[in-house]
Scaffold this active site. Sequence first.
Site, short mmCIF file in Angstrom:
data_model
loop_
_atom_site.label_atom_id
_atom_site.label_comp_id
_atom_site.label_asym_id
_atom_site.label_seq_id
_atom_site.Cartn_x
_atom_site.Cartn_y
_atom_site.Cartn_z
N ASP A 82 140.62 70.99 -21.00
CA ASP A 82 141.23 72.32 -20.93
C ASP A 82 140.12 73.37 -20.78
O ASP A 82 139.16 73.38 -21.55
CB ASP A 82 142.00 72.55 -22.25
CG ASP A 82 142.88 73.77 -22.22
OD1 ASP A 82 143.29 74.19 -21.12
OD2 ASP A 82 143.19 74.31 -23.31
N HIS A 180 146.82 83.77 -24.20
CA HIS A 180 146.48 82.83 -25.27
C HIS A 180 146.66 83.45 -26.65
O HIS A 180 146.53 84.66 -26.80
CB HIS A 180 145.02 82.36 -25.10
CG HIS A 180 144.81 81.53 -23.89
ND1 HIS A 180 144.12 81.96 -22.78
CD2 HIS A 180 145.21 80.26 -23.59
CE1 HIS A 180 144.10 81.00 -21.86
NE2 HIS A 180 144.76 79.96 -22.33
N GLY A 214 148.85 79.72 -22.05
CA GLY A 214 149.27 80.76 -22.99
C GLY A 214 150.77 80.76 -23.19
O GLY A 214 151.40 81.81 -23.28
N ASP A 258 149.24 75.32 -27.57
CA ASP A 258 148.26 75.08 -28.63
C ASP A 258 148.62 75.90 -29.87
O ASP A 258 148.79 75.36 -30.97
CB ASP A 258 146.85 75.44 -28.14
CG ASP A 258 145.78 75.04 -29.15
OD1 ASP A 258 146.12 74.43 -30.18
OD2 ASP A 258 144.59 75.34 -28.93
N SER A 259 148.79 77.20 -29.70
CA SER A 259 149.02 78.07 -30.87
C SER A 259 150.22 77.61 -31.70
O SER A 259 150.18 77.67 -32.94
CB SER A 259 149.23 79.52 -30.42
OG SER A 259 148.05 80.01 -29.84
P1 13P Z 1 148.80 79.16 -26.43
O1 13P Z 1 147.71 79.91 -27.16
O2 13P Z 1 149.90 80.10 -26.03
O3 13P Z 1 149.29 78.00 -27.17
O4 13P Z 1 148.15 78.63 -25.06
C1 13P Z 1 147.41 77.43 -25.06
C2 13P Z 1 146.69 77.23 -23.77
O5 13P Z 1 146.94 77.85 -22.76
C3 13P Z 1 145.65 76.18 -23.75
O6 13P Z 1 144.96 76.15 -22.54
O1 G3H Z 2 143.29 78.04 -24.36
C1 G3H Z 2 142.63 77.69 -25.32
C2 G3H Z 2 143.14 76.67 -26.26
O2 G3H Z 2 144.08 77.22 -27.14
C3 G3H Z 2 142.01 76.00 -26.96
O3 G3H Z 2 141.46 76.83 -27.92
O4 G3H Z 2 139.01 76.84 -27.44
O5 G3H Z 2 139.90 77.37 -29.74
O6 G3H Z 2 139.98 75.03 -28.87
P1 G3H Z 2 139.98 76.50 -28.53
ZN ZN Z 3 144.70 78.04 -21.60
#
Ligand code: 13P
Ligand code: G3H
Ligand code: ZN
Length: 311
Positions: A82, A180, A214, A258-259
């Site tokens: 990612d 994000h 995001g 992720d969030s």
């Molecule tokens: P969120 O922060 O909305 O979960 O997005 C995660 C993301 O885009 C990881 O690349």
């Molecule tokens: O887009 C970013 C992801 O939420 C990953 O976050 O770089 O804190 O692991 P991180």
């Molecule tokens: Zn992202």
Amino acid sequence: MPLVTTKEMFENAYKGGYAIGAFNVNNMEIIQGITEAAKEVNAPLILQVSAGARKYANHTYLMKLVEAAVIETGLPIALHLDHGDSFELCKSCIDGGFTSVMIDGSHLPFEENIALTKKVVEYAHERGVVVEGELGRLAGIEDAVNVSEEDAMYTNPDEVQEFVEKTGVDSLAIAIGTSHGAYKFKPGQKPQLRFDILEEIQNRLPGFPIVLHGASSVVPEFVEMINKYGGNMPDAIGIPEDMLRKAASMAVCKINIDSDLRLAMTASIRKYMTENPSHFDPRQYLKPARAAIKELVKHKIVNVLGCDGKA
Ligand code: 13P
Ligand code: G3H
Ligand code: ZN
């Protein structure tokens, strides 16, 4: 079954009007929660690792945990880098067994983004690995950003064909108003996405898989739980799930989350520790945290992404 690429997943998702969940992983409990959920509803999966996750947990540990998940579930799982920010990082992940990488040159001038992305694509394709590129910058909440600056951050549909043709990328991340983190809109601001831009991009790139970063909904239940058990996130707000469902029915084949995982895990641990202040065995609080991730991911797969039964 070994780790797979996203090629077939995206072809089927595009045709079927659904999206594959791309969930960020950092440790064993997160990987187990996600993959157990996907197994129960028979969904294909993308597990993605950021540079920060790789630094935190170590490439080999993550690789082996994901391989264990493949053995345990028998599901088609792609392992994806990612937000790769350099050729070297992408190369290291490709050489180390990832089946998909993102090269994020979205902050670069157009021609430089093309050159960097093309270099990664050439290296990846020779080794059977697929590549996600990005055009446009994801919005962040900044009061100082005015409307024309905001407009300039969205992906410009006039650029997408040239970018895809010149780089050879397999999928494209775009900016249509997602961002994000847990604070995606200002307090009182009505959440909205630029579906007009998505539609235009879809018209310019028929059949081509689009990626939405995001895309956490910042599930209110978990935010409330965090606030109730000593946290402080009063203004957290995400992308409404009906908007994500609509994007998934269009050209969006990969939705990054992720969030929401972080919130589910943290809410569960805060609750557990508040209710059991004398416990100190990590298994006691990580067990409900893993279960919370599992329930969340099942909900996303069935009610938002629509990829249940598609493995
Ligand atoms: P969120 O922060 O909305 O979960 O997005 C995660 C993301 O885009 C990881 O690349
Ligand atoms: O887009 C970013 C992801 O939420 C990953 O976050 O770089 O804190 O692991 P991180
Ligand atoms: Zn992202």
